[in-house]
Design a protein around this motif. Structure first.
Motif, PDB file in Angstrom:
ATOM      1  N   GLN A   1     -59.501 -96.709   9.104  1.00  0.00           N
ATOM      2  CA  GLN A   1     -58.967 -95.347   9.007  1.00  0.00           C
ATOM      3  C   GLN A   1     -57.565 -95.273   9.620  1.00  0.00           C
ATOM      4  O   GLN A   1     -57.329 -94.550  10.585  1.00  0.00           O
ATOM      5  CB  GLN A   1     -59.910 -94.365   9.710  1.00  0.00           C
ATOM      6  CG  GLN A   1     -61.343 -94.410   9.201  1.00  0.00           C
ATOM      7  CD  GLN A   1     -62.289 -93.549  10.014  1.00  0.00           C
ATOM      8  OE1 GLN A   1     -62.142 -92.322  10.057  1.00  0.00           O
ATOM      9  NE2 GLN A   1     -63.252 -94.186  10.671  1.00  0.00           N
TER      10      GLN A   1
ATOM     11  N   ALA B   1     -60.930 -87.790   4.640  1.00  0.00           N
ATOM     12  CA  ALA B   1     -61.209 -88.818   5.645  1.00  0.00           C
ATOM     13  C   ALA B   1     -62.483 -89.592   5.355  1.00  0.00           C
ATOM     14  O   ALA B   1     -62.757 -90.607   6.012  1.00  0.00           O
ATOM     15  CB  ALA B   1     -61.293 -88.190   7.030  1.00  0.00           C
TER      16      ALA B   1
ATOM     17  N   SER C   1     -61.840 -97.431   3.725  1.00  0.00           N
ATOM     18  CA  SER C   1     -60.709 -98.127   4.337  1.00  0.00           C
ATOM     19  C   SER C   1     -61.191 -99.485   4.822  1.00  0.00           C
ATOM     20  O   SER C   1     -62.370 -99.671   5.110  1.00  0.00           O
ATOM     21  CB  SER C   1     -60.118 -97.320   5.501  1.00  0.00           C
ATOM     22  OG  SER C   1     -61.062 -97.147   6.547  1.00  0.00           O
TER      23      SER C   1
END
Length: 259
Positions: A72, A63, A67
């Motif tokens: 995300q 994670a 992005s």
């Protein structure tokens, strides 16, 4: 470096529960370079379990991926045990009754007869290496080829299966973000001795996934991912693919006089 990686691959794998997240085991973890050099798509896994805490830590690391505008857009659906078994049964039932969709949720790849060069040749060589070289399956043995393909839907025997989805709202940028997330997850797993196989085969049966899992309607199913320890005794263990040299795909522009 290559010798170090080969030595690592020949050793008995240390269970992930002994490697992550305890910091005193950091010396056992691979560098990013070692993870990249030893990573491959594994299609035969052992039954050695992977603790949930390890999977959660890997997802936490993935994670950290870049992005677009930090949107995300990814979600991950993790299946193990009886839930994975039920999903596999449903997928195989659809597979064996011609339940493959005619139109995917997104255009993943061309039709088999529409691949241009050099991709057509690379794809053919990959198939020959996997089915003929590693598995010893003749090009005319459709039954054996189908039997191997069916193993996709059990995540090749991996104890953990993941289905990755992204929101439709960021448009095609979300698919780029999903690729970054997947690569980070794959390398994080390899870094602690785990193996993976990204699997696009699941998107041909996306209605089954939607029936079995709680996938939001505004999400696209990107692919699946098998996660576990490679079965070192399986004949597929020695299969690997080649890579094009940097000179074939990179162009350098600068003031150093190089073309």
């Amino acid at each position: 470096m290559l010798e170090e990686v080969q030595c690592f691959m020949n050793e008995t794998t240390t269970p992930a529960s002994e490697v992550l997240p305890e910091s005193n085991n950091a010396a056992r973890q691979l560098t990013v370079e070692q993870a990249l050099l030893s990573r491959r798509s594994v299609r035969a896994f052992s039954a050695t379990p992977v603790p949930r805490s390890v999977v959660e830590r890997l997802l936490e690391l993935a994670a950290r991926s870049a992005s677009n505008s930090n949107c995300q857009p990814w979600q991950v659906h993790v299946v193990t045990g009886s839930v994975k078994a039920r999903l596999t049964a449903a997928l195989l039932a659809a597979h064996d009754t011609d339940g493959r969709v005619r139109t995917r949720e997104y255009d993943y790849q061309p039709k088999p007869d529409e691949w241009p060069e050099p991709f057509h040749t690379r794809r053919r060589q990959f198939g020959e290496g996997l089915y003929g070289g590693a598995l010893g399956i003749a090009p005319t043995d459709a039954e054996a080829r189908l039997a191997h393909h069916r193993r996709n839907y059990d995540f090749f025997g991996a104890p953990v299966g993941l289905i990755v989805t992204v929101s439709r709202h960021p448009l095609a940028g979300a698919l780029v973000d999903a690729g970054l997330f997947l690569q980070a997850l794959i390398l994080a797993a390899r870094g602690i001795g785990l193996d993976t196989c990204p699997q696009a085969s699941f998107i041909d049966f996306y209605p089954v996934l939607r029936q079995q899992l709680d996938i939001p309607e505004d999400h696209i199913i990107v692919c699946g991912l098998a996660l576990g320890y490679a079965d070192r005794q399986h004949k597929l263990n020695g299969h690997s693919t080649s890579r094009e040299p940097v000179t074939s795909f990179a162009r350098f522009y600068g003031d150093d006089g190089a073309p």
